[in-house]
Motif scaffolding. Structure first.
Motif, PDB file in Angstrom:
ATOM      1  N   ASP A  13       0.793  -1.230   0.000  1.00  0.00           N
ATOM      2  CA  ASP A  13       0.000   0.000   0.000  1.00  0.00           C
ATOM      3  C   ASP A  13       0.827   1.283   0.000  1.00  0.00           C
ATOM      4  O   ASP A  13       0.370   2.302  -0.502  1.00  0.00           O
ATOM      5  N   TYR A  14       2.015   1.243   0.565  1.00  0.00           N
ATOM      6  CA  TYR A  14       2.802   2.461   0.706  1.00  0.00           C
ATOM      7  C   TYR A  14       4.178   2.378   0.055  1.00  0.00           C
ATOM      8  O   TYR A  14       4.969   3.308   0.168  1.00  0.00           O
ATOM      9  N   ASN A  15       4.443   1.279  -0.638  1.00  0.00           N
ATOM     10  CA  ASN A  15       5.702   1.084  -1.336  1.00  0.00           C
ATOM     11  C   ASN A  15       6.905   1.279  -0.415  1.00  0.00           C
ATOM     12  O   ASN A  15       7.936   1.802  -0.817  1.00  0.00           O
ATOM     13  N   LEU A  16       6.762   0.878   0.842  1.00  0.00           N
ATOM     14  CA  LEU A  16       7.838   0.981   1.830  1.00  0.00           C
ATOM     15  C   LEU A  16       8.481  -0.396   1.971  1.00  0.00           C
ATOM     16  O   LEU A  16       7.965  -1.268   2.655  1.00  0.00           O
ATOM     17  N   ARG A  17       9.601  -0.558   1.299  1.00  0.00           N
ATOM     18  CA  ARG A  17      10.308  -1.833   1.306  1.00  0.00           C
ATOM     19  C   ARG A  17      11.572  -1.723   2.142  1.00  0.00           C
ATOM     20  O   ARG A  17      12.172  -0.669   2.249  1.00  0.00           O
ATOM     21  N   GLY A  18      11.972  -2.843   2.722  1.00  0.00           N
ATOM     22  CA  GLY A  18      13.214  -2.883   3.467  1.00  0.00           C
ATOM     23  C   GLY A  18      13.121  -2.375   4.892  1.00  0.00           C
ATOM     24  O   GLY A  18      14.142  -2.173   5.540  1.00  0.00           O
ATOM     25  N   PHE A  19      11.916  -2.180   5.378  1.00  0.00           N
ATOM     26  CA  PHE A  19      11.725  -1.730   6.760  1.00  0.00           C
ATOM     27  C   PHE A  19      11.348  -2.912   7.638  1.00  0.00           C
ATOM     28  O   PHE A  19      10.728  -3.874   7.196  1.00  0.00           O
ATOM     29  N   THR A  20      11.696  -2.804   8.906  1.00  0.00           N
ATOM     30  CA  THR A  20      11.326  -3.800   9.900  1.00  0.00           C
ATOM     31  C   THR A  20      10.261  -3.201  10.814  1.00  0.00           C
ATOM     32  O   THR A  20      10.535  -2.235  11.527  1.00  0.00           O
ATOM     33  N   PRO A  21       9.030  -3.740  10.782  1.00  0.00           N
ATOM     34  CA  PRO A  21       7.971  -3.202  11.635  1.00  0.00           C
ATOM     35  C   PRO A  21       8.228  -3.467  13.124  1.00  0.00           C
ATOM     36  O   PRO A  21       8.624  -4.561  13.510  1.00  0.00           O
ATOM     37  N   ASN A  22       8.016  -2.457  13.914  1.00  0.00           N
ATOM     38  CA  ASN A  22       8.062  -2.518  15.376  1.00  0.00           C
ATOM     39  C   ASN A  22       6.856  -1.743  15.882  1.00  0.00           C
ATOM     40  O   ASN A  22       6.340  -0.889  15.195  1.00  0.00           O
TER      41      ASN A  22
END
Length: 115
Positions: free
Chosen positions: A102-111
Protein backbone atom coordinates in the motif's frame (compact mmCIF):
# COMPACT_ATOMS: atom_id res chain seq x y z
CA UNK A 1 1.19 -33.61 -31.61
CA UNK A 2 -1.09 -31.26 -29.65
CA UNK A 3 -1.74 -27.76 -30.83
CA UNK A 4 -1.12 -24.77 -28.59
CA UNK A 5 -4.89 -24.26 -28.28
CA UNK A 6 -5.34 -27.83 -27.01
CA UNK A 7 -2.55 -27.39 -24.45
CA UNK A 8 -4.01 -24.11 -23.22
CA UNK A 9 -7.49 -25.65 -22.93
CA UNK A 10 -6.09 -28.54 -20.90
CA UNK A 11 -4.22 -26.21 -18.58
CA UNK A 12 -7.31 -24.04 -18.08
CA UNK A 13 -9.53 -27.07 -17.48
CA UNK A 14 -7.06 -28.53 -14.98
CA UNK A 15 -6.60 -25.24 -13.14
CA UNK A 16 -8.09 -25.37 -9.64
CA UNK A 17 -9.73 -21.94 -9.51
CA UNK A 18 -10.79 -22.26 -5.89
CA UNK A 19 -7.38 -22.98 -4.40
CA UNK A 20 -5.14 -21.02 -6.74
CA UNK A 21 -6.73 -17.64 -6.12
CA UNK A 22 -6.33 -16.58 -2.51
CA UNK A 23 -9.03 -14.27 -1.17
CA UNK A 24 -7.94 -11.32 0.91
CA UNK A 25 -7.57 -12.39 4.50
CA UNK A 26 -9.71 -10.50 7.04
CA UNK A 27 -6.70 -9.02 8.82
CA UNK A 28 -5.32 -7.55 5.55
CA UNK A 29 -8.80 -6.32 4.70
CA UNK A 30 -8.86 -4.57 8.10
CA UNK A 31 -5.60 -2.77 7.32
CA UNK A 32 -6.57 -1.80 3.79
CA UNK A 33 -10.09 -0.65 4.61
CA UNK A 34 -9.08 1.39 7.66
CA UNK A 35 -5.62 2.67 6.83
CA UNK A 36 -5.24 2.79 3.05
CA UNK A 37 -5.37 6.57 2.70
CA UNK A 38 -2.81 7.77 5.23
CA UNK A 39 -0.90 10.90 4.28
CA UNK A 40 2.85 11.29 4.78
CA UNK A 41 3.99 14.28 6.85
CA UNK A 42 7.71 15.03 7.01
CA UNK A 43 8.94 16.59 10.23
CA UNK A 44 12.71 16.91 10.32
CA UNK A 45 14.22 13.45 9.84
CA UNK A 46 10.95 11.60 10.53
CA UNK A 47 8.13 10.78 8.11
CA UNK A 48 4.79 10.24 9.85
CA UNK A 49 1.78 8.68 8.15
CA UNK A 50 -1.33 10.30 9.58
CA UNK A 51 -5.07 9.73 9.32
CA UNK A 52 -7.66 12.36 8.37
CA UNK A 53 -7.51 13.79 11.90
CA UNK A 54 -3.70 14.06 11.62
CA UNK A 55 -3.13 11.31 14.20
CA UNK A 56 0.06 9.37 13.41
CA UNK A 57 -0.40 5.67 12.67
CA UNK A 58 3.21 4.86 11.82
CA UNK A 59 6.51 6.60 11.20
CA UNK A 60 10.07 5.98 10.13
CA UNK A 61 13.35 7.85 10.13
CA UNK A 62 14.34 9.13 6.69
CA UNK A 63 18.00 8.25 7.16
CA UNK A 64 16.91 4.58 7.50
CA UNK A 65 19.86 3.97 9.78
CA UNK A 66 17.99 1.46 11.90
CA UNK A 67 15.58 0.35 9.14
CA UNK A 68 12.62 0.35 11.50
CA UNK A 69 9.09 1.53 10.91
CA UNK A 70 7.14 2.17 14.09
CA UNK A 71 3.48 1.12 14.11
CA UNK A 72 0.81 2.51 16.45
CA UNK A 73 0.37 -0.20 19.07
CA UNK A 74 -3.23 0.48 20.11
CA UNK A 75 -4.83 1.20 16.75
CA UNK A 76 -3.03 -1.36 14.59
CA UNK A 77 -0.68 -3.83 16.31
CA UNK A 78 -2.92 -4.70 19.27
CA UNK A 79 -6.01 -5.09 17.07
CA UNK A 80 -4.21 -7.60 14.88
CA UNK A 81 -3.01 -9.52 17.92
CA UNK A 82 -6.21 -9.40 19.98
CA UNK A 83 -9.05 -9.32 17.44
CA UNK A 84 -7.46 -11.51 14.76
CA UNK A 85 -5.40 -13.75 17.04
CA UNK A 86 -2.10 -13.23 15.23
CA UNK A 87 1.12 -13.96 17.10
CA UNK A 88 4.04 -11.52 17.02
CA UNK A 89 5.67 -13.05 13.92
CA UNK A 90 2.44 -13.16 11.90
CA UNK A 91 1.62 -9.57 12.89
CA UNK A 92 5.11 -8.48 11.87
CA UNK A 93 4.87 -10.32 8.54
CA UNK A 94 1.40 -8.94 7.74
CA UNK A 95 2.33 -5.33 8.52
CA UNK A 96 5.48 -5.61 6.44
CA UNK A 97 3.46 -6.90 3.47
CA UNK A 98 0.83 -4.16 3.92
CA UNK A 99 3.46 -1.41 4.00
CA UNK A 100 5.09 -2.79 0.86
CA UNK A 101 1.82 -3.16 -1.06
CA UNK A 102 0.00 0.00 0.00
CA UNK A 103 2.80 2.46 0.71
CA UNK A 104 5.70 1.08 -1.34
CA UNK A 105 7.84 0.98 1.83
CA UNK A 106 10.31 -1.83 1.31
CA UNK A 107 13.21 -2.88 3.47
CA UNK A 108 11.72 -1.73 6.76
CA UNK A 109 11.33 -3.80 9.90
CA UNK A 110 7.97 -3.20 11.63
CA UNK A 111 8.06 -2.52 15.38
CA UNK A 112 5.30 -1.23 17.60
CA UNK A 113 5.30 2.08 19.43
CA UNK A 114 2.94 3.83 21.80
CA UNK A 115 2.29 6.97 19.76
Amino acid sequence: MKSIKQIIREVINDFDWTSEIEPMKPEMEFLKSNFDNLKPIVNGNITYYVDSERNPLFYYYQDRENGGVYINFHRIWLVLRKDFGLNYDKTHELIKRWLEEDYNLRGFTPNFTYL
